[in-house]
Scaffold this active site. Sequence first.
Site, PDB file in Angstrom:
ATOM      1  N   HIS A  52      47.482  10.397  68.151  1.00 51.22           N
ATOM      2  CA  HIS A  52      47.663   9.062  68.723  1.00 51.22           C
ATOM      3  C   HIS A  52      46.367   8.651  69.398  1.00 51.22           C
ATOM      4  CE1 HIS A  52      49.523   5.620  70.659  1.00 51.22           C
ATOM      5  NE2 HIS A  52      48.826   5.957  71.724  1.00 51.22           N
ATOM      6  N   ASP A  94      61.718   2.096  76.200  1.00 50.08           N
ATOM      7  CA  ASP A  94      60.285   1.812  76.310  1.00 50.08           C
ATOM      8  C   ASP A  94      59.962   0.420  75.760  1.00 50.08           C
ATOM      9  OD1 ASP A  94      57.410   2.376  76.673  1.00 50.08           O
ATOM     10  OD2 ASP A  94      57.440   2.142  74.503  1.00 50.08           O
ATOM     11  N   ARG A 144      56.586  -4.902  81.496  1.00 51.65           N
ATOM     12  CA  ARG A 144      55.336  -4.555  82.196  1.00 51.65           C
ATOM     13  C   ARG A 144      54.228  -5.528  81.828  1.00 51.65           C
ATOM     14  NH1 ARG A 144      54.382   0.863  79.821  1.00 51.65           N
ATOM     15  NH2 ARG A 144      52.378   0.737  80.877  1.00 51.65           N
ATOM     16  N   SER A 198      55.241   6.043  78.321  1.00 55.59           N
ATOM     17  CA  SER A 198      55.492   5.110  77.227  1.00 55.59           C
ATOM     18  C   SER A 198      54.965   5.693  75.907  1.00 55.59           C
ATOM     19  CB  SER A 198      54.790   3.782  77.553  1.00 55.59           C
ATOM     20  OG  SER A 198      54.737   2.947  76.435  1.00 55.59           O
ATOM     21  N   LYS A 252      57.457   7.901  72.720  1.00 55.91           N
ATOM     22  CA  LYS A 252      57.517   7.541  71.296  1.00 55.91           C
ATOM     23  C   LYS A 252      57.055   8.704  70.418  1.00 55.91           C
ATOM     24  CE  LYS A 252      55.467   3.791  72.597  1.00 55.91           C
ATOM     25  NZ  LYS A 252      54.869   2.510  72.933  1.00 55.91           N
TER      26      LYS A 252
HETATM   27  N1  URA Z   1      50.537   1.880  74.544  1.00 57.48           N
HETATM   28  C1  URA Z   1      51.848   2.153  74.741  1.00 57.48           C
HETATM   29  O1  URA Z   1      52.562   2.483  73.804  1.00 57.48           O
HETATM   30  N2  URA Z   1      52.336   2.049  75.981  1.00 57.48           N
HETATM   31  C2  URA Z   1      51.607   1.703  77.045  1.00 57.48           C
HETATM   32  O2  URA Z   1      52.111   1.653  78.152  1.00 57.48           O
HETATM   33  C3  URA Z   1      50.243   1.424  76.832  1.00 57.48           C
HETATM   34  C4  URA Z   1      49.729   1.530  75.558  1.00 57.48           C
END
Ligand code: URA
Length: 431
Positions: free
Chosen positions: A86, A165, A172, A187, A191
């Site tokens: 990621h 999320d 947010r 967050s 995932k």
């Molecule tokens: N990418 C995400 O998936 N979440 C965040 O909070 C910031 C970047």
Amino acid sequence: MSEPFAAVDVIIAKRERRELDDAQIDWVLDAYTRGVVAEEQMAALAMAILLNGMSRREIARWTAAMVASGERMDWSALERRTTDKHSTGGVGDKITLPLAPLVAACGAAVPQLSGRGLGHTGGTLDKLESIPGWRATLSRQEMLDQLREVGAVVCAASADLAPADRRLYALRDVTGTVEAIPLIASSIMSKKIAEGTAALVLDVKVGSGAFMKDRDSAAELARTMVELGSDAGVRTVALLTDMDTPLGRTVGNALEVRESVEVLAGGGPGDVVELTLTLAREMLAAAGLDAARDPAEALRDGSAMDTWRRMVRAQGGDPDAPLPRARHTHTVLTPADGVLTRLDALAVGVAAWRLGAGRARKEDGVQPGAGVEIHLKPGETAVGGAPLLTLHTDEEDRFGPALQALAEAVVIAPEGSSPPLAPLVIDRISA
Ligand code: URA
């Protein structure tokens, strides 16, 4: 049904800098997903977290509760070991495109759920969607079949992957609470944990074009995510990598696909090749497959390219179809002789976005052919009047705003006076 807690008490506890206990965290995220905790209450709690932080235990529990809000994928039926990467997002960051097929060609399975871009950093799905016919949405069975037959899949996350999320991130975004490290880390990791990968390499970008502008905050984010992964049983390492200048020589969807194919063909820009190979080795090592094949060999012998072509075809794309090109181009010339010492990532990212490569709202489309081609990279000799950048767009009136974004993007120093280039890989953080 009577609720075990009142949202206001949880908000006040965090406002007063107290640690939330496991039951409070589980409840607040579940109740938010059920609509019992109101948006304004979650906004207040997110702000209290941003201001007062969370302990390692709180962040791990918060992440687990977000994973539990949806499905957790399971790839244990596969014979290959799973590993993924990621990136926190950067300008010209097309690394997933050559990396996923490369790592699959070396014997691992890469189950990557990815997103579309918002703002100046592009999304992997937007890039792949510039390939004629390619589709991002796959069923679970299609993913499994593709992982078995090809070894790599990059597709869109379903609405059932960490749905808490999804809602919280949108909240947010409009309440000034994106930048909280506990919330960013949970967050991203919720995932990736829900995606079901057994091993994970995080590419945490640092610099002007990155989410994290300075090394200390990038290192803190990286450490927090590595701990979260390890606590959840995912073998996780993080690299901090430079994002003061764009990666490679292209920024924009189809332009980046073209460059990725060059890398798979054994060519491509040195920085893209270096980062792809570094991340591939880390992904294989995290999966316990480092003794398998050298990724450089899989680039040289064509097996990574072969996997790429099968991966594109499996999702309906035609790897031989011409990629879309923008209708108009404009070349920016090098202003002076010397050495290019700076090409600012944020400025180039904003220019590409203004040319149509990115979207301002998540409902917007993107222009597949739009973006910026980079003819001169930091460290290279500048010749006044030679091409520096080529801007691509379908709409000529976008050139003006893009050029404005680039006004301060470039620094040229006299030959011999330039400082040494910063390294691409700045640090490595493991559990
Ligand atoms: N990418 C995400 O998936 N979440 C965040 O909070 C910031 C970047």
